[in-house]
Design a protein around this motif. Structure first.
Motif, PDB file in Angstrom:
ATOM      1  N   LEU A   1      69.494  45.431  46.569  1.00 20.26           N
ATOM      2  CA  LEU A   1      69.461  46.765  45.982  1.00 20.26           C
ATOM      3  C   LEU A   1      69.199  46.704  44.485  1.00 20.26           C
ATOM      4  O   LEU A   1      68.506  47.565  43.932  1.00 20.26           O
ATOM      5  N   ALA A   2      69.738  45.696  43.831  1.00 22.27           N
ATOM      6  CA  ALA A   2      69.478  45.521  42.401  1.00 22.27           C
ATOM      7  C   ALA A   2      68.008  45.201  42.165  1.00 22.27           C
ATOM      8  O   ALA A   2      67.385  45.705  41.224  1.00 22.27           O
ATOM      9  N   ALA A   3      67.437  44.370  43.036  1.00 18.42           N
ATOM     10  CA  ALA A   3      66.012  44.041  42.927  1.00 18.42           C
ATOM     11  C   ALA A   3      65.165  45.301  43.071  1.00 18.42           C
ATOM     12  O   ALA A   3      64.223  45.524  42.298  1.00 18.42           O
ATOM     13  N   ALA A   4      65.508  46.140  44.042  1.00 20.43           N
ATOM     14  CA  ALA A   4      64.763  47.383  44.257  1.00 20.43           C
ATOM     15  C   ALA A   4      64.902  48.324  43.069  1.00 20.43           C
ATOM     16  O   ALA A   4      63.947  49.011  42.696  1.00 20.43           O
ATOM     17  N   LEU A   5      66.089  48.360  42.469  1.00 26.98           N
ATOM     18  CA  LEU A   5      66.317  49.215  41.305  1.00 26.98           C
ATOM     19  C   LEU A   5      65.409  48.830  40.145  1.00 26.98           C
ATOM     20  O   LEU A   5      64.767  49.689  39.531  1.00 26.98           O
ATOM     21  N   TYR A   6      65.317  47.541  39.853  1.00 26.52           N
ATOM     22  CA  TYR A   6      64.497  47.095  38.720  1.00 26.52           C
ATOM     23  C   TYR A   6      63.010  47.310  38.996  1.00 26.52           C
ATOM     24  O   TYR A   6      62.257  47.737  38.118  1.00 26.52           O
ATOM     25  N   LEU A   7      62.588  47.066  40.209  1.00 25.24           N
ATOM     26  CA  LEU A   7      61.172  47.265  40.555  1.00 25.24           C
ATOM     27  C   LEU A   7      60.799  48.745  40.614  1.00 25.24           C
ATOM     28  O   LEU A   7      59.629  49.104  40.455  1.00 25.24           O
ATOM     29  N   SER A   8      61.786  49.614  40.837  1.00 29.86           N
ATOM     30  CA  SER A   8      61.507  51.042  40.970  1.00 29.86           C
ATOM     31  C   SER A   8      60.991  51.671  39.683  1.00 29.86           C
ATOM     32  O   SER A   8      60.453  52.780  39.707  1.00 29.86           O
ATOM     33  N   LYS A   9      61.120  50.985  38.575  1.00 30.15           N
ATOM     34  CA  LYS A   9      60.643  51.512  37.300  1.00 30.15           C
ATOM     35  C   LYS A   9      59.138  51.327  37.118  1.00 30.15           C
ATOM     36  O   LYS A   9      58.578  51.741  36.094  1.00 30.15           O
ATOM     37  N   PHE A  10      58.492  50.711  38.121  1.00 33.15           N
ATOM     38  CA  PHE A  10      57.056  50.446  38.043  1.00 33.15           C
ATOM     39  C   PHE A  10      56.371  50.967  39.304  1.00 33.15           C
ATOM     40  O   PHE A  10      56.888  50.792  40.409  1.00 33.15           O
ATOM     41  N   LYS A  11      55.219  51.589  39.139  1.00 35.33           N
ATOM     42  CA  LYS A  11      54.503  52.170  40.273  1.00 35.33           C
ATOM     43  C   LYS A  11      54.154  51.123  41.314  1.00 35.33           C
ATOM     44  O   LYS A  11      54.122  51.410  42.502  1.00 35.33           O
ATOM     45  N   TRP A  12      53.871  49.922  40.869  1.00 33.28           N
ATOM     46  CA  TRP A  12      53.465  48.849  41.780  1.00 33.28           C
ATOM     47  C   TRP A  12      54.664  48.025  42.252  1.00 33.28           C
ATOM     48  O   TRP A  12      54.489  47.051  42.991  1.00 33.28           O
ATOM     49  N   GLY A  13      55.866  48.395  41.851  1.00 36.92           N
ATOM     50  CA  GLY A  13      57.047  47.578  42.111  1.00 36.92           C
ATOM     51  C   GLY A  13      57.291  47.257  43.575  1.00 36.92           C
ATOM     52  O   GLY A  13      57.583  46.111  43.937  1.00 36.92           O
ATOM     53  N   LYS A  14      57.174  48.276  44.452  1.00 36.53           N
ATOM     54  CA  LYS A  14      57.440  48.048  45.877  1.00 36.53           C
ATOM     55  C   LYS A  14      56.452  47.065  46.486  1.00 36.53           C
ATOM     56  O   LYS A  14      56.775  46.375  47.456  1.00 36.53           O
ATOM     57  N   THR A  15      55.259  47.010  45.914  1.00 39.47           N
ATOM     58  CA  THR A  15      54.238  46.107  46.450  1.00 39.47           C
ATOM     59  C   THR A  15      54.700  44.655  46.373  1.00 39.47           C
ATOM     60  O   THR A  15      54.394  43.853  47.263  1.00 39.47           O
ATOM     61  N   PHE A  16      55.435  44.321  45.322  1.00 38.09           N
ATOM     62  CA  PHE A  16      55.903  42.938  45.168  1.00 38.09           C
ATOM     63  C   PHE A  16      56.782  42.524  46.336  1.00 38.09           C
ATOM     64  O   PHE A  16      56.627  41.427  46.895  1.00 38.09           O
ATOM     65  N   ILE A  17      57.707  43.401  46.714  1.00 35.55           N
ATOM     66  CA  ILE A  17      58.587  43.093  47.846  1.00 35.55           C
ATOM     67  C   ILE A  17      57.798  43.085  49.147  1.00 35.55           C
ATOM     68  O   ILE A  17      57.966  42.194  49.992  1.00 35.55           O
ATOM     69  N   ASN A  18      56.911  44.048  49.325  1.00 34.53           N
ATOM     70  CA  ASN A  18      56.158  44.149  50.576  1.00 34.53           C
ATOM     71  C   ASN A  18      55.298  42.911  50.825  1.00 34.53           C
ATOM     72  O   ASN A  18      55.241  42.393  51.950  1.00 34.53           O
ATOM     73  N   ILE A  19      54.616  42.439  49.808  1.00 34.85           N
ATOM     74  CA  ILE A  19      53.727  41.283  49.962  1.00 34.85           C
ATOM     75  C   ILE A  19      54.502  39.983  50.137  1.00 34.85           C
ATOM     76  O   ILE A  19      54.107  39.108  50.918  1.00 34.85           O
ATOM     77  N   ASN A  20      55.627  39.872  49.451  1.00 37.69           N
ATOM     78  CA  ASN A  20      56.386  38.617  49.473  1.00 37.69           C
ATOM     79  C   ASN A  20      57.612  38.649  50.384  1.00 37.69           C
ATOM     80  O   ASN A  20      58.390  37.699  50.395  1.00 37.69           O
ATOM     81  N   LYS A  21      57.782  39.703  51.150  1.00 37.18           N
ATOM     82  CA  LYS A  21      59.025  39.885  51.919  1.00 37.18           C
ATOM     83  C   LYS A  21      59.307  38.730  52.882  1.00 37.18           C
ATOM     84  O   LYS A  21      60.452  38.276  52.993  1.00 37.18           O
ATOM     85  N   GLU A  22      58.284  38.269  53.580  1.00 37.00           N
ATOM     86  CA  GLU A  22      58.495  37.181  54.532  1.00 37.00           C
ATOM     87  C   GLU A  22      59.084  35.954  53.843  1.00 37.00           C
ATOM     88  O   GLU A  22      60.073  35.360  54.310  1.00 37.00           O
ATOM     89  N   LEU A  23      58.488  35.575  52.721  1.00 34.65           N
ATOM     90  CA  LEU A  23      58.985  34.413  51.985  1.00 34.65           C
ATOM     91  C   LEU A  23      60.354  34.685  51.369  1.00 34.65           C
ATOM     92  O   LEU A  23      61.242  33.822  51.420  1.00 34.65           O
ATOM     93  N   LEU A  24      60.521  35.841  50.785  1.00 35.09           N
ATOM     94  CA  LEU A  24      61.801  36.166  50.146  1.00 35.09           C
ATOM     95  C   LEU A  24      62.947  36.116  51.158  1.00 35.09           C
ATOM     96  O   LEU A  24      64.028  35.598  50.857  1.00 35.09           O
ATOM     97  N   ASP A  25      62.703  36.633  52.347  1.00 35.33           N
ATOM     98  CA  ASP A  25      63.749  36.607  53.382  1.00 35.33           C
ATOM     99  C   ASP A  25      64.062  35.172  53.814  1.00 35.33           C
ATOM    100  O   ASP A  25      65.224  34.828  54.076  1.00 35.33           O
ATOM    101  N   LYS A  26      63.016  34.335  53.890  1.00 34.18           N
ATOM    102  CA  LYS A  26      63.243  32.937  54.262  1.00 34.18           C
ATOM    103  C   LYS A  26      64.014  32.202  53.171  1.00 34.18           C
ATOM    104  O   LYS A  26      64.926  31.417  53.455  1.00 34.18           O
ATOM    105  N   TYR A  27      63.654  32.466  51.918  1.00 36.40           N
ATOM    106  CA  TYR A  27      64.392  31.843  50.803  1.00 36.40           C
ATOM    107  C   TYR A  27      65.849  32.311  50.794  1.00 36.40           C
ATOM    108  O   TYR A  27      66.769  31.510  50.566  1.00 36.40           O
ATOM    109  N   ALA A  28      66.057  33.598  51.048  1.00 39.80           N
ATOM    110  CA  ALA A  28      67.410  34.163  51.024  1.00 39.80           C
ATOM    111  C   ALA A  28      68.278  33.638  52.161  1.00 39.80           C
ATOM    112  O   ALA A  28      69.508  33.700  52.095  1.00 39.80           O
TER     113      ALA A  28
END
Length: 277
Positions: A220-247
């Motif tokens: 949720l903190a990650a989403a909060l910081y990215l929400s200040k940028f129009k392209w912010g959600k794209t970072f999570i969407n593109i990298n979600k598979e890897l981010l979930d595996k790392y997490a």
């Protein structure tokens, strides 16, 4: 909670009230004309009420369907309200961030495009001076260990900072003047910021913050910081598979293993494509 617009209204009864009212107007008349007028009035009233009842009967099915549709719409609205309430409950505000988030700004990038400076203007990042020591995690090109869920306690207790420097000016960056208690590197991720879109590993400050928070369980903190940028959600969407595996990893060694396996798969896919060309 009451449902507005969903209650059934009782129809009919109008003829009964009219009949009683009109009878009262003729009661007490002793003349033959009065009796004739009474019979004629009652006959006309009976015919009119019959027509009204037939109209109500013909429209009863449609009316019931309309009521059922209204009830369904109300249930849908309530469902949407519940969904919105859930989303609001899952939203985090800057006041909920209890750990420090900071950066050393070397002034290498365009101030208008610097995500770190924008966050600082929002009061979401503290600017550090050269020579200042930071006791939390520090994302820096000279880190020796990869960020992992094992670092969650460091993040929550001491916070996170980044070294905001240009990749083209690493040689002239005074890393020795930025004291880091826990220097870290980020694993393989693809940048989605406008400057380095699609380039692996060249993340902006906000992407670095968000990736670290996400891997350490602070989604949720990650989403909060990215929400200040129009392209912010794209970072999570593109990298979600890897981010979930790392997490899902336990430590830095496992994170590096997941990264290397993913890079091998990319190489194999690239070789197959070249072979088909």
């Amino acid at each position: 909670m009451p449902r507005r617009g969903c209650s059934k209204t009782k129809r009919g009864g109008r003829g009964g009230r009219q009949e009683r009212g009109r009878r009262n107007r003729f009661e007490g008349s002793e003349s033959e004309n009065a009796a004739v007028l009474e019979d004629d009035a009652l006959r006309k009233l009976s015919i009119r009420d019959t027509e009204i009842l037939e109209d109500d009967s013909d429209g009863s099915e449609t009316s019931d369907k309309s009521i059922e549709g209204a009830a369904a719409d109300c249930e849908l609205e309530e469902s949407d309200d519940d969904k919105n309430t859930t989303e609001e409950e899952e939203r985090m505000e800057i006041e909920d961030i209890t750990y420090p988030v900071a950066m050393w700004d070397l002034g290498h990038c365009d101030p208008k495009r610097c995500s770190g400076r924008k966050l600082a203007r929002f009061g979401m990042v503290k600017l550090l001076k050269l020579g200042h020591r930071f006791n939390g995690m520090v994302l820096t090109p000279v880190g020796k260990k990869c960020v992992s869920p094992e670092d969650a306690s460091i993040l929550l207790e001491h916070g996170i900072a980044v070294v905001d420097c240009s990749w083209a000016k690493l040689q002239e960056t005074p890393f020795n003047r930025m004291k880091a208690a826990h220097p870290r590197l980020l694993p393989y991720l693809v940048a989605c910021n406008p400057v380095n879109y699609g380039i692996p590993c060249k993340l902006s400050c906000v992407e670095a913050f968000a990736a670290t928070m996400y891997i350490c369980g602070e989604k949720l903190a990650a989403a909060l910081y990215l929400s200040k940028f129009k392209w912010g959600k794209t970072f999570i969407n593109i990298n979600k598979e890897l981010l979930d595996k790392y997490a899902a990893c336990k430590n830095s060694t496992e994170v590096v293993g997941v990264q290397n396996k993913y890079l091998e798969e990319l190489d194999e896919e690239a070789c197959r494509e070249r072979g088909m060309a």
